[in-house]
Design a protein around this motif. Structure first.
Motif, PDB file in Angstrom:
ATOM      1  N   LYS A 142       0.836  -1.196   0.000  1.00  0.00           N
ATOM      2  CA  LYS A 142       0.000   0.000   0.000  1.00  0.00           C
ATOM      3  C   LYS A 142       0.873   1.249   0.000  1.00  0.00           C
ATOM      4  O   LYS A 142       1.834   1.344   0.757  1.00  0.00           O
ATOM      5  N   ALA A 143       0.515   2.217  -0.857  1.00  0.00           N
ATOM      6  CA  ALA A 143       1.216   3.489  -0.854  1.00  0.00           C
ATOM      7  C   ALA A 143       0.957   4.214   0.467  1.00  0.00           C
ATOM      8  O   ALA A 143      -0.102   4.058   1.080  1.00  0.00           O
ATOM      9  N   ILE A 144       1.932   4.999   0.911  1.00  0.00           N
ATOM     10  CA  ILE A 144       1.812   5.726   2.171  1.00  0.00           C
ATOM     11  C   ILE A 144       1.433   7.176   1.862  1.00  0.00           C
ATOM     12  O   ILE A 144       2.203   7.899   1.217  1.00  0.00           O
ATOM     13  N   ASP A 145       0.263   7.599   2.303  1.00  0.00           N
ATOM     14  CA  ASP A 145      -0.160   8.982   2.072  1.00  0.00           C
ATOM     15  C   ASP A 145       0.630   9.923   2.975  1.00  0.00           C
ATOM     16  O   ASP A 145       1.297   9.497   3.929  1.00  0.00           O
ATOM     17  N   ASP A 146       0.573  11.206   2.687  1.00  0.00           N
ATOM     18  CA  ASP A 146       1.394  12.189   3.397  1.00  0.00           C
ATOM     19  C   ASP A 146       1.119  12.213   4.896  1.00  0.00           C
ATOM     20  O   ASP A 146       2.054  12.278   5.703  1.00  0.00           O
ATOM     21  N   GLU A 147      -0.155  12.164   5.278  1.00  0.00           N
ATOM     22  CA  GLU A 147      -0.489  12.232   6.698  1.00  0.00           C
ATOM     23  C   GLU A 147       0.021  11.007   7.449  1.00  0.00           C
ATOM     24  O   GLU A 147       0.589  11.119   8.537  1.00  0.00           O
ATOM     25  N   SER A 148      -0.172   9.814   6.854  1.00  0.00           N
ATOM     26  CA  SER A 148       0.314   8.582   7.484  1.00  0.00           C
ATOM     27  C   SER A 148       1.829   8.577   7.568  1.00  0.00           C
ATOM     28  O   SER A 148       2.408   8.136   8.570  1.00  0.00           O
ATOM     29  N   PHE A 149       2.484   9.073   6.524  1.00  0.00           N
ATOM     30  CA  PHE A 149       3.946   9.123   6.516  1.00  0.00           C
ATOM     31  C   PHE A 149       4.462  10.022   7.634  1.00  0.00           C
ATOM     32  O   PHE A 149       5.371   9.642   8.389  1.00  0.00           O
ATOM     33  N   LYS A 150       3.866  11.180   7.784  1.00  0.00           N
ATOM     34  CA  LYS A 150       4.294  12.105   8.834  1.00  0.00           C
ATOM     35  C   LYS A 150       4.132  11.471  10.213  1.00  0.00           C
ATOM     36  O   LYS A 150       5.035  11.554  11.062  1.00  0.00           O
ATOM     37  N   LYS A 151       3.017  10.814  10.439  1.00  0.00           N
ATOM     38  CA  LYS A 151       2.761  10.187  11.730  1.00  0.00           C
ATOM     39  C   LYS A 151       3.756   9.053  11.978  1.00  0.00           C
ATOM     40  O   LYS A 151       4.277   8.903  13.097  1.00  0.00           O
ATOM     41  N   ALA A 152       4.024   8.250  10.946  1.00  0.00           N
ATOM     42  CA  ALA A 152       4.958   7.134  11.098  1.00  0.00           C
ATOM     43  C   ALA A 152       6.354   7.620  11.449  1.00  0.00           C
ATOM     44  O   ALA A 152       7.013   7.072  12.355  1.00  0.00           O
ATOM     45  N   ILE A 153       6.822   8.654  10.770  1.00  0.00           N
ATOM     46  CA  ILE A 153       8.166   9.174  11.030  1.00  0.00           C
ATOM     47  C   ILE A 153       8.252   9.758  12.435  1.00  0.00           C
ATOM     48  O   ILE A 153       9.258   9.599  13.139  1.00  0.00           O
ATOM     49  N   GLU A 154       7.189  10.415  12.877  1.00  0.00           N
ATOM     50  CA  GLU A 154       7.168  10.938  14.239  1.00  0.00           C
ATOM     51  C   GLU A 154       7.261   9.811  15.261  1.00  0.00           C
ATOM     52  O   GLU A 154       8.001   9.921  16.249  1.00  0.00           O
ATOM     53  N   GLU A 155       6.546   8.719  15.024  1.00  0.00           N
ATOM     54  CA  GLU A 155       6.598   7.592  15.956  1.00  0.00           C
ATOM     55  C   GLU A 155       7.978   6.963  16.021  1.00  0.00           C
ATOM     56  O   GLU A 155       8.394   6.441  17.058  1.00  0.00           O
ATOM     57  N   LEU A 156       8.689   7.021  14.910  1.00  0.00           N
ATOM     58  CA  LEU A 156      10.031   6.440  14.852  1.00  0.00           C
ATOM     59  C   LEU A 156      11.118   7.416  15.304  1.00  0.00           C
ATOM     60  O   LEU A 156      12.311   7.093  15.249  1.00  0.00           O
ATOM     61  N   GLY A 157      10.679   8.581  15.731  1.00  0.00           N
ATOM     62  CA  GLY A 157      11.646   9.559  16.253  1.00  0.00           C
ATOM     63  C   GLY A 157      12.434  10.249  15.181  1.00  0.00           C
ATOM     64  O   GLY A 157      13.549  10.721  15.433  1.00  0.00           O
ATOM     65  N   GLY A 158      11.857  10.360  13.986  1.00  0.00           N
ATOM     66  CA  GLY A 158      12.579  10.970  12.886  1.00  0.00           C
ATOM     67  C   GLY A 158      12.115  12.352  12.531  1.00  0.00           C
ATOM     68  O   GLY A 158      12.616  12.956  11.580  1.00  0.00           O
ATOM     69  N   ALA A 159      11.134  12.898  13.282  1.00  0.00           N
ATOM     70  CA  ALA A 159      10.620  14.237  12.975  1.00  0.00           C
ATOM     71  C   ALA A 159      11.626  15.303  13.423  1.00  0.00           C
ATOM     72  O   ALA A 159      12.363  15.106  14.390  1.00  0.00           O
ATOM     73  N   ASP A 160      11.625  16.419  12.721  1.00  0.00           N
ATOM     74  CA  ASP A 160      12.506  17.534  13.103  1.00  0.00           C
ATOM     75  C   ASP A 160      12.041  18.150  14.422  1.00  0.00           C
ATOM     76  O   ASP A 160      10.866  18.141  14.739  1.00  0.00           O
TER      77      ASP A 160
END
Length: 276
Positions: free
Chosen positions: A258-276
């Motif tokens: 499944k393609a990852i939409d922008d909102e899901s991608f942002k949430k996933a990266i935040e959960e993984l500690g990758g957000a700025d």
């Protein structure tokens, strides 16, 4: 245990980064398999970054260890490990699944560091067995590792290979089943219950090891035990979580291809500690 706690911590951090990079590549491509890529993270990373004898400086070394990703849709995690080992340029993930890229949806022999293409499920164990036989005939100390999905075990050719590997006493062969309990359109229990897999593999003559598939220390101990087993092939039944590390992906069949939409991608990266 042959691995230090400090090294375990380093590998855990690598896995966190690799999950971010894999999801970033899949999001950019708007194509790929995030769930299965995340579930194999610790397995593939421990093998490539710690245990396997492979080198980008000696890619054709006849005594290198071999790796077969039979569940080929998890290729993004394999690619990220090949990048880390120097087989691929650092920015390669940006080209994932693009026309002409070395990083196609499933591994191909055009990609440096790949020993076996993948796509049709079920063929990987037979290929790995052939490699193991050839290495034994040549007197090589190399080992062969094959990662299969638990849904993939519904393919009959897996069990043909499972029957013959013990006959040839392939103690240089280690199969790892990524038991994330989810396949294309449901759980493995819903699609085709497999019941006692450990008993099945033992009945076929394999050395069977069960362990948590996201625990690096436990996986490392399992690989130690596999190397110590003589005269028989080993299968490691690694209990994992599809989509591991991202709460809304974990255990969900909907994130298989499944393609990852922008909102899901942002949430996933935040959960993984990758957000700025």
């Amino acid at each position: 245990m042959s691995i230090s706690q400090s090294r375990i911590s380093e590998l855990e951090e690598l896995c966190r980064r690799f999950r971010i990079d894999v999801l970033t590549g899949i999001h950019a491509a708007q194509s790929g398999h995030p769930g299965g890529s995340l579930s194999v993270c610790e397995i593939v990373t421990l093998l490539y970054q710690e245990r396997m004898n492979v080198s980008a400086q000696r890619p054709d070394d006849p005594d290198r260890d071999r790796f077969v990703l039979s569940k080929g849709h998890a290729a993004p995690m394999l690619y990220r490990n090949l990048i880390e080992k120097g087989f691929l340029p650092a920015d390669s993930m940006n080209t994932l699944r693009q026309t002409g890229s070395l990083l196609q949806g499933h591994p191909t022999l055009h990609t440096p560091g790949i020993d076996m293409p993948a796509g049709p499920l079920g063929i990987g164990l037979s290929a790995a067995q052939g490699m193991a036989i050839g290495l034994k005939m040549n007197g090589s100390p190399a080992r062969v590792y094959a990662v299969l999905g638990d849904g993939e075990l519904q393919e009959g050719c897996v069990w043909e290979a499972a029957t013959s590997a013990p006959k040839f006493e392939l103690d240089n062969l280690c199969a790892i089943v990524d038991m994330n309990h989810v396949q294309l359109d449901g759980t493995t229990d819903e699609v085709m219950p497999q019941r006692d897999l450990a008993a099945k593999w033992r009945a076929f003559g394999w050395n069977v090891i069960e362990c948590p598939g996201h625990d690096i220390a436990a996986l490392d101990a399992a690989f130690d035990a596999a190397e110590a087993a003589k005269g028989v092939p080993t299968v490691i039944l690694a209990d994992t979580i599809k989509g591991k590390g991202v709460s809304f992906m974990e255990g969900q069949a909907g994130w298989h291809g499944k393609a990852i939409d922008d909102e899901s991608f942002k949430k996933a990266i935040e959960e993984l500690g990758g957000a700025d």
